[in-house]
Design an enzyme around this catalytic site. Structure first.
Site, PDB file in Angstrom:
ATOM      1  CG  ASN A  52      53.288  38.207  42.369  1.00 39.51           C
ATOM      2  OD1 ASN A  52      53.989  39.030  41.790  1.00 39.51           O
ATOM      3  ND2 ASN A  52      51.999  38.066  42.098  1.00 39.51           N
ATOM      4  CG  HIS A  82      45.194  37.603  39.741  1.00 38.09           C
ATOM      5  ND1 HIS A  82      45.499  38.195  40.931  1.00 38.09           N
ATOM      6  CD2 HIS A  82      46.307  36.923  39.367  1.00 38.09           C
ATOM      7  CE1 HIS A  82      46.738  37.894  41.275  1.00 38.09           C
ATOM      8  NE2 HIS A  82      47.258  37.116  40.346  1.00 38.09           N
TER       9      HIS A  82
END
Length: 458
Positions: free
Chosen positions: A313, A349
Site C-alpha cells: 500500500n 478505513h
C-alpha cells in the site's frame, strides 16, 4: 447474466465480481485512450474520463455515484470561495473525511462491504491532497520542500478538470493515489518514453496484469482452506495452540495478498495508458512503476513489519506521510505525528473498532521493532553469523519466521472487525502476539534504564 454466472462459479458475491471486471475493463479503456486520444485536446480526454468513470461507477453502485459527484462539486466550490488558503485546506479536510465517516456510519455493516465507500476512500484522499497542493502553490516557494514544489498547483482547477481528474478510469475504483500534476502530464502526452508518441508500455502493462491475475488465482485457492471466518468456529477454538497460530499466520498473510493482486491488476491499466511512466535517474531508461502500490517479491520475502510498510500500500502510506505526518512537524513530537497518522488511517478505513486496534498494534510493533532490530544488527553474535557463509542465512530466516508468525495475528482485528468476534480468537491463542511485544517492550525498557549514564552520553 455474466456477473451472476461468475459469482456462482467463483463462490463470491456479485459486487466482488463487478469490481474485478471493472479492473479488467480498465485495460480496454486504456487501449482506446492511447489509440484514439493520446495528446488529444485536454477537454476531449477529460470528457472521456468523466463518461467512462461515471459509467463504471453507475454499473457498480447505481445512483450512489451521486455521493462522489457531490464531493467533487463541493471541493470546487471550496476553491472558488476560499482559494488556496489554509482555510480551504481545513474545510476540505473536515468535509471530505467527515462525508466519508458519515457514509461509514449509515452504510456499513458488521462485515467488509463492497459498496460506493470503496472508491469514496480513494476520492477522499485525492481531494484532500489536492487542497494541500493548491495551498502549496499559493505559498512562498522558499518555504516548500522539493516534493511540495513538484506537486504544487499554482492555478485553480476548473470543475470540468476536477471531474476528469477524479474519474480517470484506472485511478478511481481502487486507486492509486497520484497528484493533479501527473494527471496533467498524462493529458499533455508527457508520460512517454518516446517524446511525441505513445508510450511503449502495452506489454509491460499486460505483464503486470497477468502477474496479478496468476497471484489472484493462487490467493483464491489458498483462501478455500485458510480464511479468517474460520477463526470464530468451535472447530478452530478447540484446536491446539500451534495449529491455531499457524493457521492465523497463513490466513492473515493470504488476506493481504488479495489486496496485492487487486492493485497489481489495476496497475496494468495505469501502465498501458502511461500513468505509470517514470525514468530511471541512473540509466535514463523508462520504468513503469510511478504509481506502483506494492512490490510483490519484497512483500513475499519480507523479514520485518518495516519491510511490509515499505512495500505494501505504498501510495496510501506515502500520502499519509506527505499530508499528515510531515504536516505535523510543527508539533515537534514525532510520536504525536505517528499516532495522528495511524488514527487518520483507522478512521479512513472505517468506524469498526478492529481498525483502531489493528493500527494500535502497528504503533506498538514499530515502537518495539526498530530498536530491537538495531540491537540485533549491532550484536557480535549476529555479525559473526553473517560472516560465516554457511550460516549467513540464519538471521534472515529468523526475521522471516518472526514476521510471518505475527503478521497474521495483527490482522485478526482488521478482518473480523468487531470486539465480540476477535476477542475470543485472541484469548484462544493466549494473546501470544500481545505477550511477545509486551515482553519485548519491557526488556528494551529495562535495557535502556540499565545502560550506564556515561555510555548514554557518548
Amino acid at each position: 447474466m455474466l456477473v451472476s454466472t461468475l459469482s456462482e462459479a467463483l463462490n463470491v458475491n456479485e459486487a466482488a465480481v463487478k469490481l474485478l471486471l471493472t479492473l479488467y475493463a480498465g485495460y480496454i479503456l486504456a487501449l482506446i485512450h492511447r489509440r484514439s486520444l493520446f495528446a488529444a485536446p485536454k477537454n476531449h480526454q477529460y470528457l472521456y474520463f468523466i463518461l467512462s468513470g461515471i459509467g463504471i461507477l453507475y454499473w457498480n453502485y447505481g445512483w450512489d455515484v451521486l455521493h462522489s459527484l457531490l464531493c467533487v462539486v463541493t471541493q470546487w466550490l471550496i476553491f472558488l470561495v476560499l482559494g488556496g488558503s489554509v482555510y480551504a485546506v481545513t474545510t476540505s479536510f473536515v468535509f471530505q473525511l467527515g462525508y466519508l465517516t458519515l457514509g461509514y456510519l449509515y452504510f456499513s455493516t458488521s462485515d467488509y462491504d463492497i459498496n460506493w465507500l470503496i472508491p469514496q476512500c480513494v476520492l477522499t484522499l485525492r481531494l484532500i491532497g489536492l487542497a494541500f497542493d493548491v495551498y502549496d502553490g499559493h505559498r512562498n516557494e522558499d518555504d516548500l520542500s522539493s516534493d511540495q514544489k513538484q506537486r504544487a498547483i499554482r492555478d485553480f482547477p476548473s470543475l470540468f478538470e476536477l471531474l476528469g481528474y477524479n474519474y480517470l478510469y484506472c485511478g478511481y475504483i481502487v486507486g492509486p493515489q497520484y497528484p493533479l500534476q501527473r494527471a496533467r502530464a498524462l493529458i499533455n502526452g508527457e508520460l512517454t518514453d518516446s517524446p511525441g508518441q505513445r508510450p511503449n508500455s502495452v506489454m509491460a502493462g499486460f505483464r503486470r496484469g497477468f502477474s496479478g491475475t496468476v497471484m489472484l488465482g493462487i490467493q483464491t485457492y489458498i483462501d478455500i482452506f485458510f480464511y479468517p471466518q474460520y477463526y470464530t468456529t468451535s472447530e478452530f477454538q478447540g484446536s491446539g495452540f500451534f495449529y491455531k497460530a499457524g493457521y492465523v499466520a497463513i490466513a492473515g498473510h493470504n488476506t493481504l495478498l488479495r489486496y496485492v493482486c487487486i492493485w497489481m491488476i489495476n496497475e496494468g491499466a495505469c501502465i498501458i495508458c502511461g500513468l505509470g511512466y517514470t525514468k530511471d535517474d541512473k540509466t535514463g531508461k523508462a520504468k513503469w512503476d510511478a504509481v506502483r502500490n506494492v512490490t510483490l517479491h519484497k512483500f513475499l520475502l519480507a523479514q520485518s513489519f518495516q519491510d511490509i510498510i515499505n512495500c505494501f500500500n505504498v501510495n496510501t502510506n506515502g500520502w499519509v506521510m506527505r499530508y499528515v505526518f510531515k504536516r505535523l512537524r510543527f508539533v515537534g513530537i514525532r510520536t504525536v505525528s505517528h499516532l495522528s497518522a495511524l488514527t487518520f488511517l483507522a478512521v479512513w478505513h472505517g468506524l469498526h473498532v478492529g481498525y483502531f486496534t489493528c493500527f494500535a498494534y502497528e504503533f506498538l510493533t514499530m515502537t518495539v521493532e526498530k530498536p530491537f532490530i538495531t540491537l540485533l544488527r549491532e550484536s557480535s553474535f549476529v555479525k559473526k553469523l553473517k560472516s560465516i557463509s554457511v550460516l549467513s542465512w540464519i538471521p534472515s530466516a529468523i526475521g522471516f519466521f518472526y514476521l510471518h508468525s505475527l503478521l497474521g495475528y495483527c490482522m485478526i482485528d482488521f478482518t473480523l472487525l468487531t470486539w465480540d468476534r476477535y476477542q475470543p480468537v485472541h484469548a484462544s491463542i493466549y494473546y501470544h502476539g500481545h505477550v511477545f511485544y509486551g515482553t519485548l517492550y519491557v526488556l528494551l525498557t529495562l535495557r535502556t534504564l540499565l545502560v550506564p549514564a556515561e555510555k548514554k552520553t557518548q
